[in-house]
Design a protein around this motif. Sequence first.
Motif, PDB file in Angstrom:
ATOM      1  N   ALA A   1       0.953  -1.147   0.071  1.00 34.73           N
ATOM      2  CA  ALA A   1      -0.029  -0.024   0.030  1.00 34.73           C
ATOM      3  C   ALA A   1       0.816   1.305   0.114  1.00 34.73           C
ATOM      4  CB  ALA A   1      -0.841   0.021   1.222  1.00 34.73           C
ATOM      5  N   ALA A   2       1.932   1.106   0.949  1.00 31.65           N
ATOM      6  CA  ALA A   2       2.890   2.382   0.747  1.00 31.65           C
ATOM      7  C   ALA A   2       3.486   2.651  -0.386  1.00 31.65           C
ATOM      8  CB  ALA A   2       3.775   2.076   1.899  1.00 31.65           C
ATOM      9  N   VAL A   3       3.631   1.672  -1.298  1.00 29.26           N
ATOM     10  CA  VAL A   3       4.173   1.801  -2.554  1.00 29.26           C
ATOM     11  C   VAL A   3       3.315   2.208  -3.575  1.00 29.26           C
ATOM     12  CG1 VAL A   3       5.255   0.372  -4.474  1.00 29.26           C
ATOM     13  CG2 VAL A   3       6.039   0.051  -2.269  1.00 29.26           C
ATOM     14  N   GLY A   4       2.190   1.609  -3.588  1.00 32.52           N
ATOM     15  CA  GLY A   4       0.933   1.832  -4.545  1.00 32.52           C
ATOM     16  C   GLY A   4       0.020   3.186  -4.123  1.00 32.52           C
ATOM     17  N   ASN A   5       0.236   3.904  -2.890  1.00 34.16           N
ATOM     18  CA  ASN A   5      -0.657   5.032  -2.569  1.00 34.16           C
ATOM     19  C   ASN A   5      -0.847   6.102  -3.529  1.00 34.16           C
ATOM     20  OD1 ASN A   5      -2.075   5.781   0.064  1.00 34.16           O
ATOM     21  ND2 ASN A   5      -1.173   7.661  -0.815  1.00 34.16           N
ATOM     22  N   PRO A   6       0.345   6.561  -4.314  1.00 32.71           N
ATOM     23  CA  PRO A   6       0.028   7.824  -5.299  1.00 32.71           C
ATOM     24  C   PRO A   6      -0.865   7.179  -6.455  1.00 32.71           C
ATOM     25  CG  PRO A   6       2.608   7.462  -4.802  1.00 32.71           C
ATOM     26  CD  PRO A   6       1.899   6.415  -4.076  1.00 32.71           C
ATOM     27  N   ALA A   7      -0.913   6.076  -6.910  1.00 40.53           N
ATOM     28  CA  ALA A   7      -1.748   5.502  -7.994  1.00 40.53           C
ATOM     29  C   ALA A   7      -3.269   5.604  -7.319  1.00 40.53           C
ATOM     30  CB  ALA A   7      -1.238   4.142  -8.552  1.00 40.53           C
ATOM     31  N   ASP A   8      -3.373   5.252  -6.349  1.00 36.87           N
ATOM     32  CA  ASP A   8      -4.613   4.934  -5.472  1.00 36.87           C
ATOM     33  C   ASP A   8      -5.289   6.352  -5.467  1.00 36.87           C
ATOM     34  OD1 ASP A   8      -6.438   3.530  -4.134  1.00 36.87           O
ATOM     35  OD2 ASP A   8      -5.417   2.948  -2.254  1.00 36.87           O
TER      36      ASP A   8
ATOM     37  N   VAL B   1       4.208  17.081  -3.384  1.00 38.79           N
ATOM     38  CA  VAL B   1       4.649  15.639  -3.324  1.00 38.79           C
ATOM     39  C   VAL B   1       3.770  15.010  -2.473  1.00 38.79           C
ATOM     40  CG1 VAL B   1       6.862  15.753  -2.312  1.00 38.79           C
ATOM     41  CG2 VAL B   1       6.211  14.062  -4.295  1.00 38.79           C
ATOM     42  N   THR B   2       3.712  15.707  -1.063  1.00 37.30           N
ATOM     43  CA  THR B   2       2.992  14.981  -0.405  1.00 37.30           C
ATOM     44  C   THR B   2       1.571  14.430  -0.345  1.00 37.30           C
ATOM     45  OG1 THR B   2       2.472  16.935   0.859  1.00 37.30           O
ATOM     46  CG2 THR B   2       4.577  16.013   1.657  1.00 37.30           C
ATOM     47  N   SER B   3       0.817  15.233  -1.261  1.00 38.97           N
ATOM     48  CA  SER B   3      -0.548  14.839  -1.713  1.00 38.97           C
ATOM     49  C   SER B   3      -0.512  13.361  -2.299  1.00 38.97           C
ATOM     50  CB  SER B   3      -1.025  15.955  -2.789  1.00 38.97           C
ATOM     51  OG  SER B   3      -0.240  15.758  -3.994  1.00 38.97           O
ATOM     52  N   LEU B   4       0.464  13.081  -2.776  1.00 40.84           N
ATOM     53  CA  LEU B   4       0.429  11.625  -3.384  1.00 40.84           C
ATOM     54  C   LEU B   4       0.359  10.689  -2.333  1.00 40.84           C
ATOM     55  CD1 LEU B   4       3.212  11.930  -6.197  1.00 40.84           C
ATOM     56  CD2 LEU B   4       1.073  12.243  -6.475  1.00 40.84           C
ATOM     57  N   TRP B   5       0.764  11.043  -1.123  1.00 39.61           N
ATOM     58  CA  TRP B   5       0.542  10.052  -0.074  1.00 39.61           C
ATOM     59  C   TRP B   5      -0.467  10.605   0.894  1.00 39.61           C
ATOM     60  CZ3 TRP B   5       5.041   9.875  -2.842  1.00 39.61           C
ATOM     61  CH2 TRP B   5       5.465   8.715  -2.992  1.00 39.61           C
ATOM     62  N   ARG B   6      -1.405  11.443   0.475  1.00 41.82           N
ATOM     63  CA  ARG B   6      -2.618  11.662   1.362  1.00 41.82           C
ATOM     64  C   ARG B   6      -3.400  10.306   1.640  1.00 41.82           C
ATOM     65  NH1 ARG B   6      -5.092  16.296  -1.316  1.00 41.82           N
ATOM     66  NH2 ARG B   6      -3.682  17.402  -0.056  1.00 41.82           N
ATOM     67  N   GLY B   7      -3.794  10.310   2.785  1.00 43.29           N
ATOM     68  CA  GLY B   7      -4.507   9.200   3.321  1.00 43.29           C
ATOM     69  C   GLY B   7      -3.681   7.933   3.211  1.00 43.29           C
ATOM     70  N   SER B   8      -2.565   8.131   3.146  1.00 38.25           N
ATOM     71  CA  SER B   8      -1.458   6.988   3.273  1.00 38.25           C
ATOM     72  C   SER B   8      -1.891   6.143   4.453  1.00 38.25           C
ATOM     73  CB  SER B   8      -0.086   7.204   2.898  1.00 38.25           C
ATOM     74  OG  SER B   8       0.280   8.036   3.914  1.00 38.25           O
ATOM     75  N   SER B   9      -1.997   6.572   5.587  1.00 39.41           N
ATOM     76  CA  SER B   9      -2.187   5.596   6.864  1.00 39.41           C
ATOM     77  C   SER B   9      -3.341   4.871   6.772  1.00 39.41           C
ATOM     78  CB  SER B   9      -2.232   6.632   7.944  1.00 39.41           C
ATOM     79  OG  SER B   9      -3.490   7.666   7.893  1.00 39.41           O
TER      80      SER B   9
ATOM     81  N   LYS C   1       1.195  14.380 -11.973  1.00 44.33           N
ATOM     82  CA  LYS C   1       1.804  15.597 -12.052  1.00 44.33           C
ATOM     83  C   LYS C   1       1.133  16.541 -11.636  1.00 44.33           C
ATOM     84  CE  LYS C   1       3.574  18.193 -16.354  1.00 44.33           C
ATOM     85  NZ  LYS C   1       3.755  18.367 -17.693  1.00 44.33           N
ATOM     86  N   THR C   2      -0.248  16.798 -11.941  1.00 38.31           N
ATOM     87  CA  THR C   2      -0.924  17.875 -11.541  1.00 38.31           C
ATOM     88  C   THR C   2      -0.906  17.985  -9.940  1.00 38.31           C
ATOM     89  OG1 THR C   2      -2.250  17.772 -13.467  1.00 38.31           O
ATOM     90  CG2 THR C   2      -3.220  19.010 -11.594  1.00 38.31           C
ATOM     91  N   MET C   3      -1.116  16.989  -9.296  1.00 38.40           N
ATOM     92  CA  MET C   3      -1.236  17.094  -7.911  1.00 38.40           C
ATOM     93  C   MET C   3       0.014  17.500  -7.388  1.00 38.40           C
ATOM     94  SD  MET C   3      -3.300  13.412  -6.418  1.00 38.40           S
ATOM     95  CE  MET C   3      -2.720  12.429  -7.730  1.00 38.40           C
ATOM     96  N   VAL C   4       1.290  16.903  -7.699  1.00 43.99           N
ATOM     97  CA  VAL C   4       2.306  17.545  -7.317  1.00 43.99           C
ATOM     98  C   VAL C   4       2.508  19.047  -7.526  1.00 43.99           C
ATOM     99  CG1 VAL C   4       5.111  17.279  -7.548  1.00 43.99           C
ATOM    100  CG2 VAL C   4       3.647  15.065  -7.601  1.00 43.99           C
ATOM    101  N   LYS C   5       2.390  19.472  -8.699  1.00 47.44           N
ATOM    102  CA  LYS C   5       2.543  20.973  -9.077  1.00 47.44           C
ATOM    103  C   LYS C   5       1.446  21.838  -8.020  1.00 47.44           C
ATOM    104  CE  LYS C   5       2.145  24.016 -12.987  1.00 47.44           C
ATOM    105  NZ  LYS C   5       1.714  24.087 -14.732  1.00 47.44           N
ATOM    106  N   GLN C   6       0.278  21.355  -8.040  1.00 47.63           N
ATOM    107  CA  GLN C   6      -0.620  22.184  -7.079  1.00 47.63           C
ATOM    108  C   GLN C   6      -0.393  21.922  -5.742  1.00 47.63           C
ATOM    109  OE1 GLN C   6      -4.460  21.373  -9.181  1.00 47.63           O
ATOM    110  NE2 GLN C   6      -3.860  22.547 -11.083  1.00 47.63           N
ATOM    111  N   GLU C   7      -0.511  20.824  -5.531  1.00 46.04           N
ATOM    112  CA  GLU C   7      -0.593  20.652  -3.956  1.00 46.04           C
ATOM    113  C   GLU C   7       0.443  20.123  -3.166  1.00 46.04           C
ATOM    114  OE1 GLU C   7      -4.478  18.109  -3.238  1.00 46.04           O
ATOM    115  OE2 GLU C   7      -4.668  18.355  -5.333  1.00 46.04           O
TER     116      GLU C   7
END
Length: 323
Positions: free
Chosen positions: A146-153, A189-197, A181-187
């Motif tokens: 899950a930690a590996v795949g969170n950005p795609a999730d 890089v941490t947005s890719l792991w939003r909800g990761s827990s 790409k848009t998430m990283v630009k606007q929010e």
Amino acid sequence: MGAKGFVEGGIASIVAGCSTHPLDLIKVRMQLQGESSAPAPLSNPNLRPAFAYNATGATVSIPQPIYQPPVVRSGPVSVGLKIYRSEGVAALFSGISATVLRQTLYSTTRMGLYEIFRTKWTDKTTGEFSLPRKITAGLLAGGIGAAVGNPADVAMVRMQADGRLPVAQRRNYKGVGDAIKTMVKQEGVTSLWRGSSLTVNRAMIVTASQLASYDQIKETILKNGVMSDGLGTHVTASFAAGFVASVASNPVDVIKTRVMNMKVVEGVEPPYKGAVDCAVKTVRAEGVMALYKGFIPTISRQGPFTVVLFVTLEQVRKLLKDF
């Protein structure tokens, strides 16, 4: 076993994920039902001002109650039909590129690691892989995957939910690459792991319940001679495993979907401060059973997904057994 377990699990997971994607999309849309997207309530245009007289005989208006349109909650069939009618058949496959990436990262990792743990933790004398070890292997493999795949999730949830938003508010990602790409630009890089827990917790629960249940039920069927090691056994064990995984994971899945989908605007307080805040607000506003929103499409998707996953996995193992 090594890399072979990753390849087998990856192929089976991608096939299962793509074939059940529309059911997953319906589940996401149902989980977002009842969530407030417009905090300011609307006044009812049909209410006429009411008047009264005060002590001096002057006319004063009586404040009218605020009208909030009732939330119409729909079942999986009506949600599916609504998506088809309003957005077209292609909308049922919104975010499928993210699903492929998610299965490639998340499921390939968890399935491969589970096989590694199985090899290492199987008793060399008895050949037994005990239930506690199966559960532990599932928890570890699911969490790492899950930690590996969170950005795609995150990208998948947003792409699946986009069609329910007003046209002006849609993100309109062109694909999973554009979404990331848009998430990283606007929010950031941490947005890719939003909800990761939440993703990690859910994945640990799903993997432990799904893989451990499948192995345990399959072994029990074969041990008691109920059926031989064939398609019937694989389908029975996998559907039962899907049901167990659905019951165990649905509450975490609802919160995960809402946290990942929330729109964060700079300078504006986000709808949820985190997973716990989201859970509290959801229960307060919609009741405890809101945590089981989308359960019918969850089991409708998790059942076929798990069946396709393990039936495909068993066939892929047969094809690759000499490699």
